[in-house]
Design an enzyme around this catalytic site. Sequence first.
Site, PDB file in Angstrom:
ATOM      1  N   ASP A 150       0.843  -1.192   0.000  1.00 46.87           N
ATOM      2  CA  ASP A 150       0.000   0.000   0.000  1.00 46.87           C
ATOM      3  C   ASP A 150       0.883   1.249   0.000  1.00 46.87           C
ATOM      4  OD1 ASP A 150      -2.215  -1.567   0.003  1.00 46.87           O
ATOM      5  OD2 ASP A 150      -2.808  -1.158   2.073  1.00 46.87           O
TER       6      ASP A 150
ATOM      7  N   GLU B  95      -9.163  -9.227  -0.683  1.00 47.05           N
ATOM      8  CA  GLU B  95      -9.071 -10.683  -0.693  1.00 47.05           C
ATOM      9  C   GLU B  95     -10.093 -11.323   0.247  1.00 47.05           C
ATOM     10  OE1 GLU B  95      -4.239 -10.760  -1.484  1.00 47.05           O
ATOM     11  OE2 GLU B  95      -5.031 -10.688   0.549  1.00 47.05           O
TER      12      GLU B  95
ATOM     13  N   THR C  14      -2.426 -15.333  -6.125  1.00 46.11           N
ATOM     14  CA  THR C  14      -1.196 -14.537  -6.188  1.00 46.11           C
ATOM     15  C   THR C  14       0.065 -15.388  -6.088  1.00 46.11           C
ATOM     16  OG1 THR C  14      -1.263 -14.183  -3.813  1.00 46.11           O
ATOM     17  CG2 THR C  14      -2.340 -12.554  -5.176  1.00 46.11           C
TER      18      THR C  14
ATOM     19  N   GLU D  46      -1.699 -13.437 -10.340  1.00 44.31           N
ATOM     20  CA  GLU D  46      -1.010 -12.173 -10.125  1.00 44.31           C
ATOM     21  C   GLU D  46       0.356 -12.459  -9.517  1.00 44.31           C
ATOM     22  OE1 GLU D  46      -3.210  -9.636  -7.553  1.00 44.31           O
ATOM     23  OE2 GLU D  46      -4.985  -9.526  -8.846  1.00 44.31           O
TER      24      GLU D  46
ATOM     25  N   LEU E 278       4.594  -9.430  -5.464  1.00 49.78           N
ATOM     26  CA  LEU E 278       5.488  -8.293  -5.263  1.00 49.78           C
ATOM     27  C   LEU E 278       5.927  -7.750  -6.617  1.00 49.78           C
ATOM     28  CD1 LEU E 278       7.729  -9.815  -2.436  1.00 49.78           C
ATOM     29  CD2 LEU E 278       5.950  -8.087  -2.160  1.00 49.78           C
TER      30      LEU E 278
END
Length: 612
Positions: free
Chosen positions: A232, A316, A475, A513, A516
């Site tokens: 974030d 999520e 992810t 995805e 990082l």
Amino acid sequence: MVVFTISHSVAWKSSFGGCSVLKNASEPEVSSSTRDDHVRQPVTKLSPLVWGLGRQQFDGYAAQSSAGSLSSASASSFPEEWWRKNSNNVADSMGGLRATHHTQTVSMFPERRSILDWDNTSDKWKEHAFHETATSRGVHGRVPVFVMLPLDSVNMNNTLNRRRALNASLMALKSAGIEGIMMDVWWGIVEKDAPLNYNWSAYRELIEMARKHGLKVQAVMSFHQCGGNVGDSCNIPLPPWVLEEIQKNPDLAYTDKSGRRNAEYICLGADNVPALKGRTPVQCYADFMRSFRDNFEDLLGDVIIEIQCGMGPAGELRYPSYPESEGRWRFPGIGEFQCYDKYMLAGLKASAEAVGMPAWGTSGPHDAGNYNQWPDDTGFFRKDGTWSTDYGQFFMEWYSEMLLAHGERILSVATGIFRDTEAVISGKVAGIHWHYGTRSHAAELTAGYYNTRTRDGYAPIAQLFAKYGVTLNFTCFEMRDLEQPSHALCSPEGLVKQVAFATRTAGTPMAGENALPRFDSSAHEQIITSSRLRMPVEGDCHQDYEPMAAFTFLRMSESMFHSENWRLFVPFVRHMEEGRTFQPWEEEHQRTETHVKATGPLVQEAASLMLH
């Protein structure tokens, strides 16, 4: 159709109905007679304990619990990952690093050999031979690539940030061959001023900009706050009028055993409580999505091809068990259960009474430790801890089924609203790979994923998504096991394989995805490999599987447009889009050198504008 995202895990194989089935694996298999005594079957439907609690009874229990204080959230930095320190070594000497990692970890944790030796069975995990079907995306089995926009592309004033930079960046991305972009549509911005007062103007401008450049859009219905989680980079809170109601009733926020509140997403225990100016949280989410549909009806299914439903922190489907805000959690801590608000405790009490064990419903586990402990430091998560007892099974079934029930409420609403728009519906599941090599999988348990060495916790989630035709978005596709700190017993590769098997068994698409932001060739190669996995199959149930439905790259930034990063990103996109595996990167670079040079000024402009 609907789409969800999930993280990594490790698996072992057994036989079921003639098909090869993956289960969690950190130890050698036991005999079938022993396993039958101890292995519980995955939950395939939601317990009546979750659905059977009457509203009047629930409110009565809730009134007996006390409220705590609401803590403010502030973001803190995520610790550097192993790869950040060793990326050059990874690129230059993967074989040596793998051997070193394997030797060191086996010597430290010999009982984890089954996870570390996954590569010994790598011949069973190959790129599948694509066969065109009536619903396939083409004979090449292409995986369309999307790129996430910066979190603050639309600011708190509901205007576009850095218009020139966005425009130049979208032009550069289109030139690289990407399919489209992903953007967060923030509840805290659109419905900021008052309930049911929606302002879509900035998002209309952004989507029109994407359309002008020939890009598709994945729109994320972001009902969480931005700030306090990994990655974030800005702060976008929930709508002010929602925060006012949480201040009045702090039990609308998730609560840990110490009474600390977390208001980044409204607690799922209050899903059906009309506490938001007369509306329930689920009604607020539904009204928001319905307004989005009505305002973008002309673009849905054509430009806006996917709606991703936010269902928890960071969007999520999980509990906020590992918050970085206020320094509560640091990788690789096990996290904490989030069930101590009055609504969750009321549900726990009712469920315990329903099974004739009222003493189990007074609170969460007393021996589960704190955010930054390790499994063996606790009574609940250690090797033969409380998690494996009758009480532990009861608690984890209730805790995980409450999460599944929340997911079902959101998905049923979303699929109803967007049913006739031709847009794909998607959702995201977290990739919690640390402590995956332990028996209890502690970090997954506190997040609500009841996945242990003896229980597949992702099958029920995949089945839920399949029920509503939702794509599961998962992810950590860029991560390799050898890049993780060995003492944390991580296995992102194993987790990806377990989730891939769960989605394919359930019959729901899987998208991916990266966890990082990475621009190195090692990460690109790992993504390409992970995007085209084929399950090991046996007997009469042999099938060919298509590649994953799509991949979304995290995220567009000034770094992406650095000269060397861009030179690696362009061939990566082409490999994915054209459905190829690998040709030597040097050869691919030569093939794309003309393109890179031609777009050089545009990319440099994008990098400069993004920086400022």
